[in-house]
Design a protein around this motif. Sequence first.
Motif, PDB file in Angstrom:
ATOM      1  N   ASP A 198      30.478  35.050  24.923  1.00 56.30           N
ATOM      2  CA  ASP A 198      31.347  35.117  26.103  1.00 56.30           C
ATOM      3  C   ASP A 198      31.290  33.822  26.908  1.00 56.30           C
ATOM      4  O   ASP A 198      32.319  33.319  27.377  1.00 56.30           O
ATOM      5  N   ILE A 199      30.079  33.283  27.073  1.00 59.32           N
ATOM      6  CA  ILE A 199      29.921  32.048  27.842  1.00 59.32           C
ATOM      7  C   ILE A 199      30.605  30.873  27.143  1.00 59.32           C
ATOM      8  O   ILE A 199      31.301  30.079  27.768  1.00 59.32           O
ATOM      9  N   LEU A 200      30.419  30.776  25.830  1.00 55.73           N
ATOM     10  CA  LEU A 200      31.046  29.685  25.081  1.00 55.73           C
ATOM     11  C   LEU A 200      32.568  29.768  25.169  1.00 55.73           C
ATOM     12  O   LEU A 200      33.252  28.756  25.340  1.00 55.73           O
ATOM     13  N   THR A 201      33.095  30.986  25.063  1.00 59.37           N
ATOM     14  CA  THR A 201      34.547  31.171  25.102  1.00 59.37           C
ATOM     15  C   THR A 201      35.127  30.726  26.440  1.00 59.37           C
ATOM     16  O   THR A 201      36.125  30.000  26.492  1.00 59.37           O
ATOM     17  N   LYS A 202      34.501  31.151  27.524  1.00 59.32           N
ATOM     18  CA  LYS A 202      35.054  30.802  28.838  1.00 59.32           C
ATOM     19  C   LYS A 202      34.775  29.351  29.221  1.00 59.32           C
ATOM     20  O   LYS A 202      35.417  28.824  30.130  1.00 59.32           O
ATOM     21  N   SER A 203      33.840  28.701  28.527  1.00 56.41           N
ATOM     22  CA  SER A 203      33.522  27.302  28.832  1.00 56.41           C
ATOM     23  C   SER A 203      34.453  26.329  28.109  1.00 56.41           C
ATOM     24  O   SER A 203      34.528  25.160  28.493  1.00 56.41           O
ATOM     25  N   ASN A 235      28.487  20.188  29.411  1.00 54.27           N
ATOM     26  CA  ASN A 235      27.941  20.400  30.759  1.00 54.27           C
ATOM     27  C   ASN A 235      28.450  21.708  31.361  1.00 54.27           C
ATOM     28  O   ASN A 235      27.715  22.404  32.082  1.00 54.27           O
ATOM     29  N   ARG A 236      29.702  22.042  31.045  1.00 54.36           N
ATOM     30  CA  ARG A 236      30.262  23.299  31.537  1.00 54.36           C
ATOM     31  C   ARG A 236      29.534  24.480  30.889  1.00 54.36           C
ATOM     32  O   ARG A 236      29.243  25.481  31.550  1.00 54.36           O
ATOM     33  N   ILE A 237      29.247  24.358  29.600  1.00 52.89           N
ATOM     34  CA  ILE A 237      28.502  25.415  28.892  1.00 52.89           C
ATOM     35  C   ILE A 237      27.124  25.593  29.516  1.00 52.89           C
ATOM     36  O   ILE A 237      26.695  26.711  29.830  1.00 52.89           O
ATOM     37  N   LYS A 238      26.409  24.483  29.704  1.00 52.45           N
ATOM     38  CA  LYS A 238      25.057  24.550  30.279  1.00 52.45           C
ATOM     39  C   LYS A 238      25.075  25.134  31.683  1.00 52.45           C
ATOM     40  O   LYS A 238      24.197  25.915  32.059  1.00 52.45           O
ATOM     41  N   ASN A 240      27.270  27.253  32.903  1.00 53.61           N
ATOM     42  CA  ASN A 240      27.532  28.693  32.818  1.00 53.61           C
ATOM     43  C   ASN A 240      26.320  29.459  32.302  1.00 53.61           C
ATOM     44  O   ASN A 240      26.107  30.619  32.676  1.00 53.61           O
ATOM     45  N   PHE A 241      25.514  28.814  31.450  1.00 55.70           N
ATOM     46  CA  PHE A 241      24.301  29.482  30.974  1.00 55.70           C
ATOM     47  C   PHE A 241      23.287  29.644  32.108  1.00 55.70           C
ATOM     48  O   PHE A 241      22.491  30.575  32.098  1.00 55.70           O
ATOM     49  N   LYS A 242      23.326  28.751  33.082  1.00 59.96           N
ATOM     50  CA  LYS A 242      22.395  28.864  34.215  1.00 59.96           C
ATOM     51  C   LYS A 242      22.840  29.937  35.197  1.00 59.96           C
ATOM     52  O   LYS A 242      22.007  30.600  35.823  1.00 59.96           O
ATOM     53  N   THR A 243      24.154  30.116  35.344  1.00 58.54           N
ATOM     54  CA  THR A 243      24.651  31.050  36.352  1.00 58.54           C
ATOM     55  C   THR A 243      24.872  32.450  35.808  1.00 58.54           C
ATOM     56  O   THR A 243      24.846  33.424  36.550  1.00 58.54           O
ATOM     57  N   ASP A 244      25.131  32.579  34.497  1.00 61.02           N
ATOM     58  CA  ASP A 244      25.315  33.903  33.895  1.00 61.02           C
ATOM     59  C   ASP A 244      23.955  34.471  33.511  1.00 61.02           C
ATOM     60  O   ASP A 244      23.222  33.855  32.755  1.00 61.02           O
ATOM     61  N   LYS A 245      23.635  35.651  34.019  1.00 64.42           N
ATOM     62  CA  LYS A 245      22.297  36.208  33.831  1.00 64.42           C
ATOM     63  C   LYS A 245      22.266  37.254  32.723  1.00 64.42           C
ATOM     64  O   LYS A 245      23.165  38.086  32.597  1.00 64.42           O
TER      65      LYS A 245
END
Length: 471
Positions: A198-203, A235-238, A240-245
């Motif tokens: 999901d994170i990769l898709t939205k990034s 950078n967008r992926i990283k 989102n990985f920090k903010t998505d729990k």
Amino acid sequence: MFDESVLKILLKNTPIGYAYLNVIYDEYSIPSDFIFAEFNPAFSRIWEVDEDVLGLSIKTIGKKYDMIDGIFPLLQSTILSGGSDTFSKCFEPLGKCLNIYAITDNNSGVIIQVIDRTKEELLKNELIKRSEDLKYLSYHDNLTGLYNRAFFEEEMKRLDIDRNLPITIIMGDTNGLKLINDVFGHSAGDKLIKATADILTKSCRQGDIVARWGGDEFIILLPKTSSKSALEVINRIKSNFKTDKFDLDYLNISLGYAVKKHNSTSLLDILREAENNMYKSKSIEGQQVRKLIVGAMINHLYEGDIEVKYHMDRLKEYTSEIAKLLKFTEDDLYKLNLICEIHDIGNVSVDKDILFKIGVLTEDDWEEIKKHPEIGYRIAKSVPELTDVANYVLHHHERWDGTGYPHNLKGEEIPLLSRLFSVVDVYDAMTQDKPYREAYSKEYTIKFLKDNAGKQFDPYIVDIFIDKILN
């Protein structure tokens, strides 16, 4: 000469529906309605009407039986043309798909023939759906819904042309999947994989191809993308990985990328370069990530409970005192401190309703709790800094008489550090208040340790702890 009785038998037994309707004309000789004069059993069954409709007009009953938009225009055009007409439609109220053929009878009436093709249509639709499903499955990953490896490889061939240069490939590997699988089971690991997808898709941007490469690996194909733009995506992926729990407030991926700038370069070589760069990142980040995940597990388990910290501090103090009396090495002292900190980390896999239950635990509750040393062992083995104490964590609930868990070790089969820790752990637990009971007195607890020396505890450790530390 033709026998009409034969015709009646045919009409009565044929699966094709037939009906005869009289025509009603308006003042301008335009057919304005049709009266049911006769129909055979097949028509009655197909259109779900009975003899009560005989003598009634289509406009009277048509709305109920979905005939106004269905056969009325057909009959009207048949009369006006003076010949015949045909019509196919699926009637929703009937839940049927029909072929209808109409022919005039000297302008005074009209004969209609109805063939039920519902099963044929359903089969056709089912075959179309299956074909679409198979096509989807052949190109998509079943767990995440992302494209799969086979589709990605086809897209690499299709997009590998001059006008798409520069072409970037990003490879990613989800960190900590094995640890999550070991501790919480594969359903939690699947949840981690889906969260990553999901994170990769939205990034990524529209037009980027995101696929699951296999296991915990993902791959992204970015046509017309320079190094600068690729780094923006990374950078967008990283971010989102920090903010998505995730459940444990930690989710992480190691990334590597490579860019094809010239047509002479093979895109397969670019893929291998991206993969190598990803593995370099993983070798650097992987160990740190595992430590962070373990830290997240501890926070998740205790949620800032200050009493837990006091418990650990007391355990460290008691074990250190005994270790000094027994002239342990500095290395053993360090291991004891680690055991005090992580001995119950396996409880992170136990339902909190069981872990903090007020009242008597059921047999099933105990079976669940008794799994925590093995879970703790697997967690400790996953982090290089904790590997040396994994075995002690595994055996800190064994008993001197061999009736403990998980491996029923007996006497000196149990590692010394585990035997030492278990005495101190039980003493401190009994002398502190719990949600379900008040603390036992020091005297009562000392008596308990003495009574169970040689049964639950190493008698030598019990004597030293009571005589040299507590007294």
